[in-house]
Write an enzyme that holds these catalytic residues in place. Sequence first.
Site, short mmCIF file in Angstrom:
data_model
loop_
_atom_site.label_atom_id
_atom_site.label_comp_id
_atom_site.label_asym_id
_atom_site.label_seq_id
_atom_site.Cartn_x
_atom_site.Cartn_y
_atom_site.Cartn_z
N HIS A 185 -11.68 -5.31 8.91
CA HIS A 185 -11.78 -5.05 7.65
C HIS A 185 -13.29 -4.34 7.41
CE1 HIS A 185 -9.04 -7.74 6.60
NE2 HIS A 185 -9.15 -8.11 5.67
N GLU A 224 0.63 -1.58 0.17
CA GLU A 224 0.03 -0.01 0.09
C GLU A 224 0.81 1.13 0.14
OE1 GLU A 224 -2.85 -3.01 0.94
OE2 GLU A 224 -1.19 -2.59 1.90
#
Length: 663
Positions: A467, A398
Site C-alpha cells: 500500500h 479492479e
Amino acid sequence: MTTDRPEPSELAVADLIEMHRRMLLIRGFEQRVATLYRDGEVPGFVHLSIGQEATAVGACWPLHPADVITSTHRGHGHCLAKGLEPLGMFAELMGKADGTNRGRGGSMHIADPTLGIFGANGIVAAGLPIAAGAATAAQLRGDGSVAVAFFGDGASAQGAFHEAVNLAAVWELPVIFFCENNGYAEFSPASTQHAASLEQRAAGYGIGYVAVDGNDVVATAAAMEEVVAAARSGGGPVVVEAATYRWHGHYEGDPQRYRSPDEVSEWEARDPLLIHERRLRSAGVSDDESKALESSVTDQLDDAVEAARRLSSPLATELTDYVVRARPRPVEPPPPPDDAPVFRTMDAIHTALEVELADDERVFVAGIDVGAGGNVFGLTRGLADRFGDRVRDTPISETAIVGLGVGAAMAGMRPVVEVMYLDFLGVCFDQLLNQAAKLPFMTGGAAQMALTVRTQFGAGRSSGSQHSQSLEVLLAHIPGLTVVMPSTPADTYGLLRAAIQDPNPVIFIENRLLYGMKGPQPPSDHILPIGTSAVVRTGTDVTVVSVSRMVHEAIAAAEQLVGEGISVEVIDLRTVAPLDVVPILESVHKTSRLLIAHEAVVPFGIGAEIAATVVKEGFWDLDAPIERIGAAPTPPPYAPELERAWLPDRGTIVEAIRRLVAV
C-alpha cells in the site's frame, strides 16, 4: 432453459436467405484467409471460426447499428456478421494502410467502433469488462442499446469473466454474455477446465441463462431476439451458451493432436450451412437460387482479395500515428494570488469532479465506495447525492472497474474510474496495458479513449509493502498512457479537470499525504495544460527535478541551504508522461548541476530517463555527475524506523546537493 428450434414459417424467406448469405460470407472469408496465411500473404497469428458461422450470424441478427459487440481472437465472423466489409478486413490482415485498422490491428484486433464493433481481442476474456462499460454508457444514456460480449468456454475461467458478470448483475446492465462453447479451451477439452457448468455459474450471479444449438442459425437468432429484447427493456444481463465446434485448430498450423479425426468428421456432418440449406429447401428456395447466392458471395470475396492485394502498406514515417490524440493546449494560467481563499488538495479533487460532472453529461465517476461512502478518504462525499447514478459504487473488482471505463470511453463517455491504491494496478494491468493504451492505436485512431483513472499512493505512514509503492514508471513506460502527478491543491484542480477533458487515457496519481495540504484556490475556470513542467523555485547553482510530494521536500531542502550560500532551482514535473524536458534543459544550462528526486525506488526510475535525456541533449560536460535519489531498492517496509531509512526526504536531498556543489 433450452430454446426450441423455430419453424421456417416463423421467418420470412428473405430473412432465411440473408442468414445464409452472411454465413457463406464468413465461411468463404475464413477459407480464403487460411489460403492467404498458408501462402505468406497474411503475417502474424490467425484463428479461424470455420464451423461457428451460425453463432456469429444468429447472435448479431437482432442487433442494431448502435449496439456494441466485443469479440475474441477468433473474431472475423462476429465482425462480418455485425456489418464490417470484407475488403477492409482482408486488407487489415495483409497489413495494408487502408485496412480496417490501417494495418495496426491485424487478425486478432479487428475493430470498427463506428459500427459498434469494439474489437476482437488477443487477451482472453478482456472484452467482457469492456462490453460492461459499453452497456453502462447505454444505461446512463437511456438509449435502449445493448452490448454483446462474445467469449469462448475457456474464457469463463478468467477473473475478468467473473468480475464483468458480477458487475453487470449488480448494476443490471443491458449486456449479453455470449459463450461460443466449441468444446476446447485452446488445446484442452472444456470438460477438464471447469468444476461447475456455465449455467450453474450464471445462477450463482443471479442472472439468466439460455442454452442454444449454436450450429442452428435460426435457433440462435430466435434465442437472441428474446434475450436482446429483454435487455433493451431493462431485464438485465443474461448468459447465452451456444454449443458449436471449430473445424480448424486453435490457430492455423495447430497440429491438433488433442482431438481425433472422427470427432471432427462428426461435427462437420452438423455443418451449420448444411443445416440451413435443408431449411431453405423446405422453405421453397431452389437449388439454382442457392447456387446463385453462393456464386455472388464467391465473386464478392474474390474481388475483395484482389483489391486488397493492390493496396499499399503503411509508410514507415507513419509509425507513431494514432498513439496519442492531439490534446487541448490551454494557455498556462497564472497561479492564484496569495490572498485567494485557501483550500485543501482533497477539496481540489472534489471540486474538480463536481465541476466536470456539472458541465458535461458524458462524465461519470465509478469506483469502490465512491458513491454512498464518498471514497475511503471522503474525497467524493456528497457527489452521489447531487449527480445520482452518474456516481457509482462498484464491487471490489479492479479489472471490471478499469474495463468498464475503457468500454464506456469507447462509447463516447468520459468516465473517471478510481483504483483505490496505486499498488492495486497489478490487478487490472491488462485493461491499462493492453486495452486503454493500445485500442486507439490498434484501431487506427478510430477508438475513443477519454478515460481518467484516479489513484493514490504515499509512503511514510507504515502502510506496508502493498500500500505504499510509487509505481508511476511502470505506467509511463507504456506508449499511449498519460501519467499525471500533481503536488499542490491548485495544480491538482487544474490538472484533474484537464485529465477529464483529455481525449487520451490519463492515469491521475495523487499522494495521500498531500490530501490535507492547504494552498490558494484558483478560479473555477482554472485548467492546466497536461505535459508541462513548472519552475517552482528559481536558483543558479543546482537544478533539482522532482514530482508530487517530493517537490515540497526539495523546496524545503533548498530553503535550508540558503544560509550556506547555495542557490537551488526546483522544477515540478507535474506530468511524468509525456515528459516536458524543456524547462529542465534550460535550467541545467544555467546551473550545470542536476539532481532528480522521487519517491520511487532509484533503479530504472524516471530519474534515469531524465538523466539520459539531459546527456543526449549534449549536457555531458556538467560541473558534477548527475545525482538521483529515491527509495532504496527494496519493497516498502512496515516498521517506522525501516521506513524512514527507506524513504528519501529533505535531509537526503540536502546531502545530495552538498555533494554536487562540492565537486
